[in-house]
Write a protein that holds these residues in place. Structure first.
Motif, PDB file in Angstrom:
ATOM      1  N   MET A 198       0.816  -1.217   0.000  1.00  0.00           N
ATOM      2  CA  MET A 198       0.000   0.000   0.000  1.00  0.00           C
ATOM      3  C   MET A 198       0.846   1.262   0.000  1.00  0.00           C
ATOM      4  O   MET A 198       0.332   2.351  -0.150  1.00  0.00           O
ATOM      5  N   THR A 205      -2.061   4.798   3.351  1.00  0.00           N
ATOM      6  CA  THR A 205      -3.194   4.690   4.276  1.00  0.00           C
ATOM      7  C   THR A 205      -3.103   5.652   5.437  1.00  0.00           C
ATOM      8  O   THR A 205      -4.102   5.925   6.088  1.00  0.00           O
ATOM      9  N   GLU A 235       3.904   1.891   8.924  1.00  0.00           N
ATOM     10  CA  GLU A 235       4.308   1.038   7.800  1.00  0.00           C
ATOM     11  C   GLU A 235       4.263  -0.445   8.150  1.00  0.00           C
ATOM     12  O   GLU A 235       3.959  -1.292   7.304  1.00  0.00           O
ATOM     13  N   GLU A 290       0.746  -1.556   7.729  1.00  0.00           N
ATOM     14  CA  GLU A 290       0.437  -1.668   6.303  1.00  0.00           C
ATOM     15  C   GLU A 290       1.012  -2.960   5.711  1.00  0.00           C
ATOM     16  O   GLU A 290       0.347  -3.650   4.932  1.00  0.00           O
ATOM     17  N   TYR A 291       2.234  -3.279   6.114  1.00  0.00           N
ATOM     18  CA  TYR A 291       2.868  -4.503   5.612  1.00  0.00           C
ATOM     19  C   TYR A 291       2.041  -5.729   5.982  1.00  0.00           C
ATOM     20  O   TYR A 291       1.780  -6.600   5.150  1.00  0.00           O
ATOM     21  N   GLY A 293      -6.501  -3.941   0.501  1.00  0.00           N
ATOM     22  CA  GLY A 293      -6.517  -2.580   1.028  1.00  0.00           C
ATOM     23  C   GLY A 293      -7.491  -2.492   2.182  1.00  0.00           C
ATOM     24  O   GLY A 293      -8.061  -3.494   2.620  1.00  0.00           O
ATOM     25  N   SER A 300     -10.472   3.139   6.165  1.00  0.00           N
ATOM     26  CA  SER A 300      -9.680   4.198   5.534  1.00  0.00           C
ATOM     27  C   SER A 300     -10.099   5.578   6.039  1.00  0.00           C
ATOM     28  O   SER A 300      -9.250   6.423   6.370  1.00  0.00           O
ATOM     29  N   SER A 330      -0.884   2.515  15.462  1.00  0.00           N
ATOM     30  CA  SER A 330       0.081   3.392  14.791  1.00  0.00           C
ATOM     31  C   SER A 330       0.539   4.507  15.724  1.00  0.00           C
ATOM     32  O   SER A 330       1.738   4.821  15.804  1.00  0.00           O
TER      33      SER A 330
END
Length: 698
Positions: free
Chosen positions: A1, A5, A9, A12-13, A23, A29, A61
């Motif tokens: 991605m 987003t 990271e 996301e991975y 996604g 989102s 995050s």
């Protein structure tokens, strides 16, 4: 991605490589920026819409990039089963980042709790009652344990907000905020509701700010797109639970079907009938043991060509895998509940949401038709927290004394800020002091002898929960606990003769071998004979809107959904049978030897409010009709005022209000009565033109 987003990271991975997602979903989102901003949020999507990830991925995050340490996030749900279901999933998300997740509720053993206290996890999954238990426990160093708390996620927010558990949760959160010495971000996850902004503001209650500045609130909803197929909803009439079982057994073979029932009794009856027809069937409701429910839900999630029969417990976000069909026996009580259930289906690509209604009697058929009429109009009930929670005010004042040992009589309000729950705190506190629930020493308030007597059993366990569980007996076969049963289903205490009719539990019949009233246990053995089972139940108070929709159906409006041939015939029959109970011009008033019948179609609460405004005339209220004896001339209805009307509640009902012992009897009764008022509905009925109906003869 590629970092697009807005998430860390590493997350996301793993979304791509561990979960295999292409996604984020639209809600996920759209939630990233609001959640990461620190704003209070309400995230709205149907069941299985990814709300948990919409909250946790942005919070994780922030946890990583902000280097949060210690217990940072509390995730609260109303059900232990939902916590158990979420725990492996959330644990996996934490492990992606080297963070730990803990689970704490009533079924968690003492050794696991000690490990959590000794080394707090980064995320804790729990219930409001367990949070309260932690706050009042002398084993928990509150300042250390909660010092790093940054955010609280409230799953199934609509469920909390509609009950006293929501007020209890807000009281606990306000105290946590005082302990943490910082504002704590509040994130509510909810299915579709009619007033999300209002419920979000309610969730913010008690924050340490002025009444005019409660902080920013962000409401994020999953928008339905034009590409989403129209749901498949069919209304059918089958006439009995046994016939419903035959229809379910014949339709959709090879598919996974979730059947919702409106009572535990019907769910047990239906499951027994389905098994008799050779259908692999599982059961889930609140009176089954945790192990039995877990086995049922796991087996159902792993198989095809099977049915699980459930009450509203599976309406919430428990993951039971992908579903092919939702089948509704009779009708849920609200449109919001129907939307929750409908949202269980259509989650796989190429599938659509679906629901099949199977009505087992005329009244249930009319309820289903009225509900579907409201749904097609786009109506969704607003969530209204129960008014005047004075009994929870008393509970919080007592719980704070347990938590702190003693607190200053002059500064108790500092613990709850502007929380509406404590608006009548001065009056409640005065009673607690007068009656020695709290005693004062040197300006400090502490637990008194009256509180010890009323709530001190089992180390004040009665003070930890805002609701009373129904008193049930454990049902045991051999060394296996099957679940719990109401005393209503068993012989009276002291009876030597056991009921010859077997009981139903987990969709199977059991012969009662012995009832041990001292241990509150029932010993049973399997039997092939058909049985029955009963639990305590109260009258269902349907809303004014729901009842008026039923009236509209009787007056000729038909919900815009497919009806089976049986349903079309039944609709004609119901309209014919009840044609004397409705009139397009106004309120039907009928007289007979039993009194005056007002066909209000206004709901139980509006009818009781109307009866009280008429001077409390003798009679009985139902959802559709109000019966009065000796009420006199009905022309006075138009002149009634409802501003201060509160339905009359028998004094003996005070025991139905948890913590009523900590309130004056009159205040407890008033609190109950204020929760059973519908002045708007009653006023609407009173203003309608009267239509004299045909005299009825008993």
């Amino acid at each position: 991605m590629g970092g697009v987003t807005g998430l860390d990271e590493a997350i996301e991975y793993h979304i791509v490589n561990s979960l295999g997602w292409p996604g984020l979903r639209p809600l996920q989102s759209a939630s990233v920026a609001p959640v990461r901003s620190g704003s209070d949020c309400v995230l709205i999507a149907p069941t299985a819409g990814g709300k948990t990830e919409a909250a946790l991925f942005p919070l994780l995050s922030e946890m990583v990039q902000g280097r949060w340490q210690g217990l940072s996030i509390i995730y609260v749900t109303p059900l232990r089963a939902l916590l158990n279901n979420l725990y492996p999933r959330v644990t996996k998300y934490g492990e992606w980042l080297g963070r730990r997740v803990g689970l704490w509720h009533g079924d968690i053993g003492d050794s696991a709790r000690r490990r959590i206290l000794a080394d707090p996890p980064d995320i804790l999954l729990t219930t409001p009652e367990s949070l309260e238990a932690m706050l009042v426990s002398q084993r928990v160093d509150h300042g250390s344990f909660f010092s790093g708390l940054r955010s609280i996620v409230v799953d199934e927010l609509h469920s909390f907000a509609a009950s006293d558990r929501g007020w209890h949760l807000l009281g606990v959160l306000a105290r946590l905020e005082r302990i943490a010495e910082r504002p704590i971000q509040r994130i509510g996850l909810s299915a579709t509701v009619g007033n999300p902004e209002e419920i979000g503001r309610w969730l913010q209650g008690g924050k340490p700010s002025s009444p005019t500045d409660v902080g920013e609130l962000r409401v994020v909803s999953e928008e339905n797109t034009a590409a989403v197929p129209e749901p498949e909803v069919l209304l059918d009439y089958v006439g009995s639970v046994g016939n419903a079982a035959k229809v379910i057994a014949a339709l959709h073979r090879g598919e996974k079907r979730l059947v919702f029932c409106e009572s535990r009794r019907v769910s047990e009856q239906l499951a027994f009938e389905l098994r008799a027809l050779g259908v692999e069937t599982f059961v889930s409701h609140s009176s089954l043991s945790a192990d039995e429910r877990r086995r049922s839900e796991q087996a159902f999630a792993e198989r095809q060509n099977t049915v699980i029969v459930a009450t509203s417990t599976l309406e919430l976000g428990i993951d039971i895998g992908d579903l092919d069909r939702v089948i509704q026996i009779d009708a849920p009580r609200t449109v919001a509940s129907f939307l929750q259930r409908l949202g269980r289906t259509g989650r796989r690509p190429g599938t659509r949401r679906n629901a099949l209604f199977l009505a087992t009697n005329n009244d249930a058929f009319l309820e289903a038709a009225g509900l579907l009429l409201l749904w097609r109009r786009g109506f969704i009930e607003p969530i209204t927290p129960p008014p005047h929670p004075r009994h929870l005010t008393a509970q919080q004042l007592l719980a704070l004394a347990l938590q702190e040992g003693a607190y200053a009589a002059s500064s108790w309000r500092e613990w709850w800020g502007n929380l509406e729950l404590m608006d009548e705190g001065e009056e409640v506190l005065a009673y607690l002091r007068d009656e020695k629930f709290l005693v004062e020493d040197g300006g400090l308030l502490m637990i008194g002898p009256a509180a010890e007597k009323a709530f001190g059993r089992r180390h004040f366990m009665d003070l930890l929960s805002s609701f009373d569980a129904e008193k049930e007996l454990r049902v045991i076969s051999g060394n296996k606990e099957l679940g719990f049963i109401s005393p209503l289903a068993l012989p009276r205490q002291g009876s030597e003769k056991l009921d010859a009719k077997p009981i139903l539990m987990n969709g199977r019949a059991w012969r009662v071998e012995q009832v041990n009233w001292d241990r509150f246990e029932v010993l049973v053995s399997p039997t092939p004979n058909k049985g029955d089972v009963r639990w305590q139940s109260d009258a269902i108070a349907l809303s004014f809107e729901m009842m008026r929709a039923q009236r509209d159906v009787l007056l000729g409006e038909t919900p815009d959904v497919p009806l089976s041939r049986r349903a079309i015939d039944r609709l004609s029959t119901v309209r014919e049978v009840r044609k004397g109970d409705v009139a397009r011009e106004g309120l039907v008033v009928q007289a007979d030897a039993n009194g005056m019948h007002l066909w209000t179609w206004a709901g139980l609460k509006a009818n009781e409010t109307l009866r009280t405004a008429l001077g409390g005339a003798e009679g009985q209220s139902f959802n559709d009709v109000l019966t009065l004896r000796g009420a006199g001339d009905m022309s006075q209805l138009e002149e009634l005022a409802f501003d201060d009307v509160v339905p009359r509640v028998p004094v003996e009902m005070a025991v139905n209000l948890k913590f009523s012992a900590a309130l004056p009897r009159a205040t407890a009764i008033k609190t109950l009565a204020e929760r059973f008022v519908d002045r708007t509905g009653a006023s609407t009925v009173a203003s309608e033109r009267h239509i004299t109906g045909i005299e009825r003869h008993s």
